[in-house]
Scaffold this motif. Structure first.
Motif, PDB file in Angstrom:
ATOM      1  N   LYS A  59       0.857  -1.191   0.000  1.00  0.00           N
ATOM      2  CA  LYS A  59       0.000   0.000   0.000  1.00  0.00           C
ATOM      3  C   LYS A  59       0.891   1.238   0.000  1.00  0.00           C
ATOM      4  O   LYS A  59       0.978   1.962   0.979  1.00  0.00           O
ATOM      5  CB  LYS A  59      -0.932  -0.011   1.200  1.00  0.00           C
ATOM      6  CG  LYS A  59      -1.965  -1.112   1.114  1.00  0.00           C
ATOM      7  CD  LYS A  59      -2.936  -1.083   2.261  1.00  0.00           C
ATOM      8  CE  LYS A  59      -3.944  -2.189   2.073  1.00  0.00           C
ATOM      9  NZ  LYS A  59      -4.958  -2.196   3.114  1.00  0.00           N
ATOM     10  N   ASP A  61       3.052   4.156  -3.013  1.00  0.00           N
ATOM     11  CA  ASP A  61       3.032   4.657  -4.394  1.00  0.00           C
ATOM     12  C   ASP A  61       3.600   3.621  -5.359  1.00  0.00           C
ATOM     13  O   ASP A  61       3.116   3.478  -6.482  1.00  0.00           O
ATOM     14  CB  ASP A  61       3.811   5.966  -4.505  1.00  0.00           C
ATOM     15  CG  ASP A  61       3.080   7.127  -3.843  1.00  0.00           C
ATOM     16  OD1 ASP A  61       1.847   7.041  -3.648  1.00  0.00           O
ATOM     17  OD2 ASP A  61       3.747   8.133  -3.520  1.00  0.00           O
ATOM     18  N   LYS A  64       0.896   1.153  -6.091  1.00  0.00           N
ATOM     19  CA  LYS A  64      -0.057   1.716  -7.057  1.00  0.00           C
ATOM     20  C   LYS A  64       0.521   1.680  -8.469  1.00  0.00           C
ATOM     21  O   LYS A  64      -0.183   1.388  -9.441  1.00  0.00           O
ATOM     22  CB  LYS A  64      -0.407   3.152  -6.674  1.00  0.00           C
ATOM     23  CG  LYS A  64      -1.226   3.261  -5.406  1.00  0.00           C
ATOM     24  CD  LYS A  64      -1.416   4.717  -5.023  1.00  0.00           C
ATOM     25  CE  LYS A  64      -2.002   4.819  -3.618  1.00  0.00           C
ATOM     26  NZ  LYS A  64      -2.012   6.203  -3.140  1.00  0.00           N
ATOM     27  N   LYS A  67       0.374  -1.957  -9.747  1.00  0.00           N
ATOM     28  CA  LYS A  67      -1.013  -2.381  -9.985  1.00  0.00           C
ATOM     29  C   LYS A  67      -1.599  -1.696 -11.214  1.00  0.00           C
ATOM     30  O   LYS A  67      -2.235  -2.347 -12.044  1.00  0.00           O
ATOM     31  CB  LYS A  67      -1.866  -2.104  -8.752  1.00  0.00           C
ATOM     32  CG  LYS A  67      -3.217  -2.769  -8.821  1.00  0.00           C
ATOM     33  CD  LYS A  67      -3.944  -2.690  -7.491  1.00  0.00           C
ATOM     34  CE  LYS A  67      -5.285  -3.376  -7.589  1.00  0.00           C
ATOM     35  NZ  LYS A  67      -6.045  -3.287  -6.353  1.00  0.00           N
ATOM     36  N   GLN A  68      -1.370  -0.382 -11.363  1.00  0.00           N
ATOM     37  CA  GLN A  68      -1.925   0.333 -12.510  1.00  0.00           C
ATOM     38  C   GLN A  68      -1.302  -0.162 -13.814  1.00  0.00           C
ATOM     39  O   GLN A  68      -2.005  -0.364 -14.806  1.00  0.00           O
ATOM     40  CB  GLN A  68      -1.725   1.840 -12.377  1.00  0.00           C
ATOM     41  CG  GLN A  68      -2.402   2.629 -13.492  1.00  0.00           C
ATOM     42  CD  GLN A  68      -3.891   2.329 -13.603  1.00  0.00           C
ATOM     43  OE1 GLN A  68      -4.628   2.414 -12.632  1.00  0.00           O
ATOM     44  NE2 GLN A  68      -4.330   1.944 -14.788  1.00  0.00           N
ATOM     45  N   ARG A  85      -5.224  -7.753  -6.723  1.00  0.00           N
ATOM     46  CA  ARG A  85      -4.369  -7.083  -5.752  1.00  0.00           C
ATOM     47  C   ARG A  85      -2.912  -7.506  -5.901  1.00  0.00           C
ATOM     48  O   ARG A  85      -2.604  -8.491  -6.557  1.00  0.00           O
ATOM     49  CB  ARG A  85      -4.835  -7.350  -4.334  1.00  0.00           C
ATOM     50  CG  ARG A  85      -4.634  -8.776  -3.882  1.00  0.00           C
ATOM     51  CD  ARG A  85      -5.213  -9.011  -2.485  1.00  0.00           C
ATOM     52  NE  ARG A  85      -4.738 -10.277  -1.977  1.00  0.00           N
ATOM     53  CZ  ARG A  85      -3.841 -10.418  -1.022  1.00  0.00           C
ATOM     54  NH1 ARG A  85      -3.309  -9.389  -0.435  1.00  0.00           N
ATOM     55  NH2 ARG A  85      -3.467 -11.610  -0.623  1.00  0.00           N
TER      56      ARG A  85
END
Length: 189
Positions: A59, A61, A64, A67-68, A85
């Protein structure tokens, strides 16, 4: 059958952020020997893998970012895996003599019934330039075992299905840094 064995996002992370990840990870944390996943857990097996690792929070940056990119590439490469996830993020340090023999990242499903999850997409972010070390090549193999031609530069992100075989050749000089993450989803059916 999959159309594409891998996808590379060139210059996915700026060089200064790659440098920051290396410094932040190894300055403020105590690295440990990376372990190998076995059916009964994780074990240190220096015949299979010989690297140092620092774990990074999912969790974050960086989480993120992984994942993106995985969501985008999952569609662009037409894999269309059910992903949900990040399982884990590692910052890896391959010193002289370090390696990771040929393997796949696919895991035995975890969880119960319909909620079982497993790795679907493997991500490898190159954190330093290949000119800073010798050896340490990332080799990826097609489903029929043929070596695929890939070249990763600092800041490049490689994504591939977790059932694709791959290896890191032994580093013979210098230090190789990378970050890996696994995106998981409901078990393959």
């Amino acid at each position: 059958m999959i159309k594409s064995h891998f996808h590379i996002v060139r210059n996915a992370l700026p060089h200064d952020l790659c440098d920051h990840l290396i410094v932040e990870s190894y300055l403020y944390n105590n690295p440990e020997k990376a372990k190998v996943h076995t059916p009964k857990g994780f074990k240190n097996n220096p015949d299979v893998r010989n690297t140092e690792v620092v774990f990074h929070p999912c969790k974050s940056d960086l989480g993120k970012f992984f994942k993106q990119n995985a969501k985008t590439v999952n569609k662009e490469a037409e894999w269309f895996f059910n992903i949900s996830r990040i399982e884990t993020i590692q910052i890896l340090k391959y010193i002289e003599g370090s390696f990771y023999n040929k393997h796949i990242d696919l895991t035995i499903p975890s969880g119960l019934g319909y909620h079982q999850k497993q790795r679907k997409i493997s991500c490898s972010l190159q954190l330093n330039s290949p000119t800073e070390y010798h050896g340490g090549n990332f080799n990826l193999f097609s489903l029929d075992g043929q070596l695929l031609d890939i070249t990763l530069n600092k800041g490049d992100l490689l994504l591939f299905p977790s059932f694709i075989s791959h290896e890191i050749e032994k580093v013979t000089k210098g230090i190789r840094y990378s970050s890996t993450a696994w995106i998981e989803g409901l078990s393959f059916r």
